[in-house]
Scaffold this active site. Structure first.
Site, mmCIF file in Angstrom:
data_model
loop_
_atom_site.group_PDB
_atom_site.id
_atom_site.type_symbol
_atom_site.label_atom_id
_atom_site.label_comp_id
_atom_site.label_asym_id
_atom_site.label_seq_id
_atom_site.Cartn_x
_atom_site.Cartn_y
_atom_site.Cartn_z
ATOM 1 N N HIS A 151 0.597 -1.049 0.008
ATOM 2 C CA HIS A 151 0.022 -0.023 -0.035
ATOM 3 C C HIS A 151 0.886 1.251 0.110
ATOM 4 O O HIS A 151 0.635 2.174 -0.925
ATOM 5 C CB HIS A 151 -0.905 0.066 1.096
ATOM 6 C CG HIS A 151 -1.622 1.238 1.399
ATOM 7 N ND1 HIS A 151 -2.861 1.457 1.287
ATOM 8 C CD2 HIS A 151 -1.354 2.404 2.032
ATOM 9 C CE1 HIS A 151 -3.451 2.832 1.289
ATOM 10 N NE2 HIS A 151 -2.229 3.319 2.226
ATOM 11 N N GLU A 152 1.983 1.440 0.641
ATOM 12 C CA GLU A 152 2.828 2.303 0.911
ATOM 13 C C GLU A 152 3.602 2.529 -0.366
ATOM 14 O O GLU A 152 3.752 3.853 -0.701
ATOM 15 C CB GLU A 152 3.682 2.309 2.031
ATOM 16 C CG GLU A 152 3.089 2.325 3.511
ATOM 17 C CD GLU A 152 2.010 3.498 3.544
ATOM 18 O OE1 GLU A 152 2.358 4.673 3.228
ATOM 19 O OE2 GLU A 152 0.930 3.368 4.601
ATOM 20 N N HIS A 155 1.715 4.346 -2.851
ATOM 21 C CA HIS A 155 1.695 5.814 -2.714
ATOM 22 C C HIS A 155 2.776 6.308 -3.682
ATOM 23 O O HIS A 155 2.712 7.448 -4.039
ATOM 24 C CB HIS A 155 1.596 6.185 -1.422
ATOM 25 C CG HIS A 155 0.632 6.195 -0.732
ATOM 26 N ND1 HIS A 155 -0.689 6.667 -1.178
ATOM 27 C CD2 HIS A 155 0.050 5.763 0.568
ATOM 28 C CE1 HIS A 155 -1.794 6.410 -0.238
ATOM 29 N NE2 HIS A 155 -1.043 5.934 0.879
ATOM 30 N N GLU A 229 -6.001 6.938 -0.946
ATOM 31 C CA GLU A 229 -5.961 5.864 0.209
ATOM 32 C C GLU A 229 -6.728 4.602 -0.586
ATOM 33 O O GLU A 229 -6.284 3.726 -0.632
ATOM 34 C CB GLU A 229 -6.552 5.969 1.265
ATOM 35 C CG GLU A 229 -5.963 7.118 2.274
ATOM 36 C CD GLU A 229 -4.426 6.580 2.725
ATOM 37 O OE1 GLU A 229 -4.296 5.189 2.770
ATOM 38 O OE2 GLU A 229 -3.615 7.561 2.796
#
Length: 359
Positions: A151-152, A155, A229
């Site tokens: 997930h990070e 980004h 997100e």
């Protein structure tokens, strides 16, 4: 994966439109202020002064961009750099995910914070840094940690960390201009010069216009924060080919943050976290309620039928969307529902070979 991929295209388009709108409102504000000042005071400085004002605004945004990493590091507090020697599994997992995404591996810090969280920050993708808390490593299993790291990394792949740094400065600049207008109005009210009326008119115009732009751009930045997100969640699901660990991780993170002492997290950084520490307690209560409601057969999983019922229920209630307007993160239960959608598509073999063009 028609439904999920269509949503991802909408997320990308919505993010781009939001960035354009935020900077469009800033440009509009600066232009209006100059026009008002020029008209009321008859300075005849327009349009040459526009370049000076635009340059000052750009300088403000640049300073914010330059200082932001130092501010974040100061807010984090005590931390230790993660290396292959200090945590081989975490280092190798992160390195593999970064290579898969086609981004440089971020410099990684291990924070002593007991609440479960992780986030990335930085001026550029190449100079980006990742923070992982001790609470995250203690509460989550390896599959869930890998999903959070993906997930990070998402980004970074989307470059939304840099975009958020720039756009979040716009409401701040508008707020400073509004405060300046109010202070100018207070000073003009005490003066008794022949130009008092003109000064008051300029102050009122600057204050009202700036505050209106502040409110609108703040809502747009919050929308962008929630959108990124969802987008990073979708990337994690695609990169790991298994959305369930991230859904499980989000549940544990929401619960863990809800137990954390209030004020233990720097609220100014909340938009960067994978979970919002400020609203975690309410968020987890809503999550538990929704999961009880949607898990009809009480087996701890949301199957295709239950998922369809949940999505129909969400679409019928527009007030829930209104409640999200001032949130930096989407409700955890909505993030999990999106991951469940993707999981159902993966089970049907509908994940396209070129999924990375979407996420």
């Amino acid at each position: 994966m028609a439904l999920a991929m269509g949503s991802l295209r909408a997320l990308r388009t919505g993010s781009l439109a939001t960035v354009v709108l935020v900077f469009g409102f800033l440009s509009f504000l600066l232009l209006l202020i100059l026009v008002v000042v020029d008209f009321v005071l008859a300075t005849r400085a327009f349009p040459s002064a526009l370049w000076i004002v635009a340059g000052l605004a750009l300088l403000f945004l640049l300073i914010q961009w330059l200082l932001s990493p130092w501010i974040v590091r100061w807010a984090i507090g005590p931390r230790q750099q993660m290396t292959r020697e200090t945590n081989p599994w975490l280092y190798d997992t992160l390195e593999a995910l970064a290579q898969q995404a086609g981004v440089p591996m971020p410099r990684t810090w291990l924070s002593r914070d007991a609440s479960p969280n992780a986030f990335v920050f930085g001026r550029t993708v190449r100079s980006s840094e990742l923070v992982v808390t001790a609470g995250l490593l203690e509460r989550l299993n390896q599959g869930e940690i890998r999903a959070v790291l993906a997930h990070e990394i998402g980004h970074l792949r989307h470059r939304d960390v840099i975009i958020m740094t720039w756009v979040s400065a716009v409401p701040l600049l508008a707020y400073i201009l509004a405060r300046g207008g109010f202070e100018l109005l207070r000073g003009a009210g005490r003066s008794r010069g022949k130009n008092q009326g003109q000064a008051i008119l300029v102050a009122v115009a600057v204050a009202i216009l700036s505050y209106a732009v502040y409110l609108v751009t703040q809502l747009l930045v919050l929308y962008l924060s929630r959108t990124r997100e969802y987008y990073a969640d979708a990337y994690s699901a695609a990169a790991t080919r298994d959305p369930h660990p991230l859904a499980s991780a989000l549940t544990k993170i929401s619960y863990g943050l809800s137990l954390a002492r209030r004020g233990s997290e720097p609220s100014g950084l909340r938009a960067f976290f994978i979970g919002d520490p400020v609203k975690a307690s309410d968020d987890y209560a809503v999550l538990a309620d929704r999961m009880r409601r949607y898990d009809i057969d009480r087996d701890g999983q949301i199957d295709a039928y239950e998922l369809q019922k949940a999505l129909e229920d969400e679409r019928r209630n527009p007030w829930r969307r209104a409640n999200e307007l001032f949130s930096t993160h989407p409700p955890t239960y909505k993030r999990i529902l999106m991951l469940e959608q993707i999981e159902e598509e993966i089970k049907r073999g509908a994940l396209p070979a070129n999924v990375y063009q979407y996420v």
